[in-house]
Design a protein around this motif. Sequence first.
Motif, PDB file in Angstrom:
ATOM      1  N   THR A  89      -0.312  -5.434  -5.549  1.00 19.94           N
ATOM      2  CA  THR A  89      -0.842  -4.316  -6.317  1.00 19.94           C
ATOM      3  C   THR A  89      -0.173  -4.314  -7.676  1.00 19.94           C
ATOM      4  OG1 THR A  89      -1.202  -1.909  -6.351  1.00 19.94           O
ATOM      5  CG2 THR A  89       0.882  -2.673  -5.462  1.00 19.94           C
TER       6      THR A  89
ATOM      7  N   ARG B 165      -5.613  -1.605  -7.573  1.00 20.36           N
ATOM      8  CA  ARG B 165      -5.380  -1.222  -6.187  1.00 20.36           C
ATOM      9  C   ARG B 165      -4.904  -2.421  -5.366  1.00 20.36           C
ATOM     10  NH1 ARG B 165     -10.878   2.321  -4.996  1.00 20.36           N
ATOM     11  NH2 ARG B 165     -10.436   4.024  -6.487  1.00 20.36           N
ATOM     12  N   PRO B 166      -4.198  -2.161  -4.272  1.00 21.73           N
ATOM     13  CA  PRO B 166      -3.743  -3.261  -3.415  1.00 21.73           C
ATOM     14  C   PRO B 166      -4.903  -4.149  -2.977  1.00 21.73           C
ATOM     15  CG  PRO B 166      -2.621  -1.244  -2.808  1.00 21.73           C
ATOM     16  CD  PRO B 166      -3.677  -0.860  -3.814  1.00 21.73           C
TER      17      PRO B 166
ATOM     18  N   ASP C   9       0.831  -1.197   0.000  1.00 25.22           N
ATOM     19  CA  ASP C   9       0.000   0.000   0.000  1.00 25.22           C
ATOM     20  C   ASP C   9       0.872   1.256   0.000  1.00 25.22           C
ATOM     21  OD1 ASP C   9      -3.080  -0.944   0.810  1.00 25.22           O
ATOM     22  OD2 ASP C   9      -1.518  -2.299   1.501  1.00 25.22           O
TER      23      ASP C   9
END
Length: 267
Positions: A242, A232-233, A216
Amino acid sequence: MRVVRPVLGAPSWVSLIAGDLDVAQRFYGELLGWDFEHGPERLGPYVSVLADGVPVAGISGVAISAGTGVGWTPFFGVKDAHEAARRGVDRGGTIGVGPVSIDAGRIVIARDPDGASFGLWQGRAAGVGDPPRQTGVPDWIELRTADAFKAALFYGEVLDWDAAERCEVFYEHERVVLRVDGRSVAALRGLDRPASEDAPVETPRWQISFAAPDVDRAAARAVELGGRVVRRPMDTPYGRTTELADVEGGLFSLITPKARPSATAGE
């Protein structure tokens, strides 16, 4: 995967074709803490990527002059590059480069029948083991393709997985998984469905994942450095991951890996 000589049938090296070598070094050096060592020109300007002093990847600055796209390519160890290339063509693949001799052996850059790029590397076999987790080490590669089972037959025959004593193939988490010396190192899986009717259709390709302690935070840092977040993660069976694009659009992933099955490596 942290090896500098190929294991037969296994992913043994990753290389980036970049448009601007300096731009690539700045981005990845800041993001993953890599150091770089200029090596002999192979197909053009080239640097080895070092993580804690260990070679883990390569970057070639030839995308613009060669008229090719920016992207990461995995290389698989083979006993005979000419024979493996022939098997690939016989089964519907195409050869883009090679076989050519370089300082590390003989290489081929090819595409599978669905268009995913991959490399073949003929050289002396080496141990894989279970390397310590550290930032920037290639930890996982995954082929996204229309038919994972069809692709597994192609790669299994080209790379001779049946005869590779240290490789085994099995199915888990909706993926065909390659295990080397008891450790899962790669997988083949189906393409993701478009998020909407207007979303672009994903094309078959190999995705390289580099280990990171906090994906993140790393994703946010990649954006600060001029990259972008493609996915997105999220949590997966193999760790939190990710997908990112570098400054020039090259796609790659970061992963905080979960412990995966491992066995003592043979020599």
